[in-house]
Write an enzyme that holds these catalytic residues in place. Sequence first.
Site, PDB file in Angstrom:
ATOM      1  N   GLY A  95       0.807  -1.215   0.000  1.00  0.00           N
ATOM      2  CA  GLY A  95       0.000   0.000   0.000  1.00  0.00           C
ATOM      3  C   GLY A  95       0.839   1.264   0.000  1.00  0.00           C
ATOM      4  O   GLY A  95       0.363   2.342  -0.331  1.00  0.00           O
ATOM      5  N   ASP A 147       7.212   0.045   2.890  1.00  0.00           N
ATOM      6  CA  ASP A 147       8.510   0.656   2.572  1.00  0.00           C
ATOM      7  C   ASP A 147       8.309   2.116   2.211  1.00  0.00           C
ATOM      8  O   ASP A 147       7.188   2.597   2.098  1.00  0.00           O
ATOM      9  CB  ASP A 147       9.210  -0.096   1.419  1.00  0.00           C
ATOM     10  CG  ASP A 147       8.451   0.036   0.109  1.00  0.00           C
ATOM     11  OD1 ASP A 147       7.209   0.059   0.149  1.00  0.00           O
ATOM     12  OD2 ASP A 147       9.092   0.103  -0.955  1.00  0.00           O
ATOM     13  N   GLN A 194      15.563  -0.589  -1.033  1.00  0.00           N
ATOM     14  CA  GLN A 194      15.484   0.787  -1.536  1.00  0.00           C
ATOM     15  C   GLN A 194      16.919   1.299  -1.735  1.00  0.00           C
ATOM     16  O   GLN A 194      17.807   0.525  -1.995  1.00  0.00           O
ATOM     17  CB  GLN A 194      14.670   1.662  -0.569  1.00  0.00           C
ATOM     18  CG  GLN A 194      13.167   1.318  -0.575  1.00  0.00           C
ATOM     19  CD  GLN A 194      12.481   1.681  -1.896  1.00  0.00           C
ATOM     20  OE1 GLN A 194      13.028   2.385  -2.754  1.00  0.00           O
ATOM     21  NE2 GLN A 194      11.255   1.169  -2.077  1.00  0.00           N
ATOM     22  N   ASP A 271       5.409  -7.475 -12.314  1.00  0.00           N
ATOM     23  CA  ASP A 271       3.986  -7.188 -12.528  1.00  0.00           C
ATOM     24  C   ASP A 271       3.858  -5.830 -13.179  1.00  0.00           C
ATOM     25  O   ASP A 271       4.773  -5.014 -13.093  1.00  0.00           O
ATOM     26  CB  ASP A 271       3.249  -7.128 -11.186  1.00  0.00           C
ATOM     27  CG  ASP A 271       3.578  -5.845 -10.440  1.00  0.00           C
ATOM     28  OD1 ASP A 271       4.632  -5.810  -9.776  1.00  0.00           O
ATOM     29  OD2 ASP A 271       2.830  -4.856 -10.565  1.00  0.00           O
ATOM     30  N   CYS A 309       0.153 -15.750 -32.580  1.00  0.00           N
ATOM     31  CA  CYS A 309      -0.460 -15.911 -31.251  1.00  0.00           C
ATOM     32  C   CYS A 309      -1.559 -16.948 -31.331  1.00  0.00           C
ATOM     33  O   CYS A 309      -2.327 -16.995 -32.278  1.00  0.00           O
ATOM     34  CB  CYS A 309      -1.023 -14.576 -30.765  1.00  0.00           C
ATOM     35  SG  CYS A 309      -1.825 -14.693 -29.148  1.00  0.00           S
ATOM     36  N   CYS A 311      -3.954 -17.359 -28.933  1.00  0.00           N
ATOM     37  CA  CYS A 311      -5.015 -17.076 -27.961  1.00  0.00           C
ATOM     38  C   CYS A 311      -6.381 -17.107 -28.642  1.00  0.00           C
ATOM     39  O   CYS A 311      -6.481 -17.045 -29.863  1.00  0.00           O
ATOM     40  CB  CYS A 311      -4.767 -15.751 -27.251  1.00  0.00           C
ATOM     41  SG  CYS A 311      -5.392 -14.283 -28.076  1.00  0.00           S
TER      42      CYS A 311
HETATM   43 ZN   LIG Z   1      -3.686 -13.292 -29.316  1.00  0.00          ZN
END
Ligand SMILES: [Zn+2]
Length: 378
Positions: A95, A147, A194, A271, A309, A311
């Site tokens: 957070g 942190d 850090q 991420d 791809c 997908c």
């Molecule tokens: Zn795709």
Amino acid sequence: MGNFFTVQHNDTSSRARTGVMETPHGKVSTPVFMPVGTNGAVKALTKDDLKEIGFEIILSNTYHLYLRPGTDVIAAAKGLHHFMNWDRNILTDSGGFQVFSLAPFRKITEEGVKFRSHIDGAYHLLTPEKVVEIQGILGSDIQMQLDYCTSWGAARKEAEKALTLTSRWLSRATDAWKKEQEKGYGGKLFSIVQGNFFEDLRKESAGFAAASDTPGIAIGGLSVGEPEEVFREYLFYTSALLPAEKPRYVMGIGTPDYILDAIEAGIDMFDCVLPTRTGRTGRVLTRRGHFALKKSEYRMDFRPIDEECNCKVCREYSRSYLRHLFRTQEILCSMLASFHNLYFLNDLVLEARRAIEENRFLDFKKDFLERYREGQGE
Ligand SMILES: [Zn+2]
């Protein structure tokens, strides 16, 4: 239960490595890209979409969930996994970063961070202990210590202060985490390095994190506005200071070049909101660069987004149709573009893992980026 993290293979051409993390919510093969579910939802995707793509872990934001719906609701739901009906792994941040980037007021003291909510202006105090407790209520499989992050260009004095506080907060967070464990909480705590862009401070912070009992270590304070070559330099420098046996995590990395740099430096986890955020603006990633669906040249283009791809979006829909959906502002456009972008990044990481196992990561990286940088989807 065995080890939380096991290194499986070290690439002979670089510091890249494959590994596996194991928690009660299943295994996570590394390197891993984690999609971001800020409010307990990866925007425009269902949990079934995430499973279809193959994600074993997602990230969620403590700051947002703490403010809305509030820990009382999530406690009543018996944790975030049940609340959002996701039975695989969840990592939550502390957070702290959101307080620094979103809250209209914040005051940092030895005790913690006092801030005003960006939603209703109410005052809150996050301490290292409280942040551990909140993430315990969420039921996070992996949680972060509170942190103090500084931005690119911060003065040495501020970087020193941030480092000292982050180190002291780590000791308090570790104590609180051990108490939560005695009460039955099974999640793992990560410390955060850090030190801004000062080598000696990075070294000191890494030493403190390495000496702590946390099962993993995150590198914070990167990707905060610095030029790409500085990011790269500090990423490699800091990663080399960390113990090999613990997973290494860098926050906020989501473009193919940054991801491949991170893997080369021996980072295991990253991420970013980028694939879903750009998806919602109609920008899609391909092996030959990224492009905007809205362009007129795709009006009669009945090829998939990316012919390589596999997908469901690329198997079933054309650029022409997606362009039409974008122009008519159909919600389906955000859903399909976000799905493809996440699939694409997950695929990139899968290919990187295979390359590491075959000791050809650097060649793979070079080939991938050459094609990626020269094209605009063509
Ligand atoms: Zn795709």
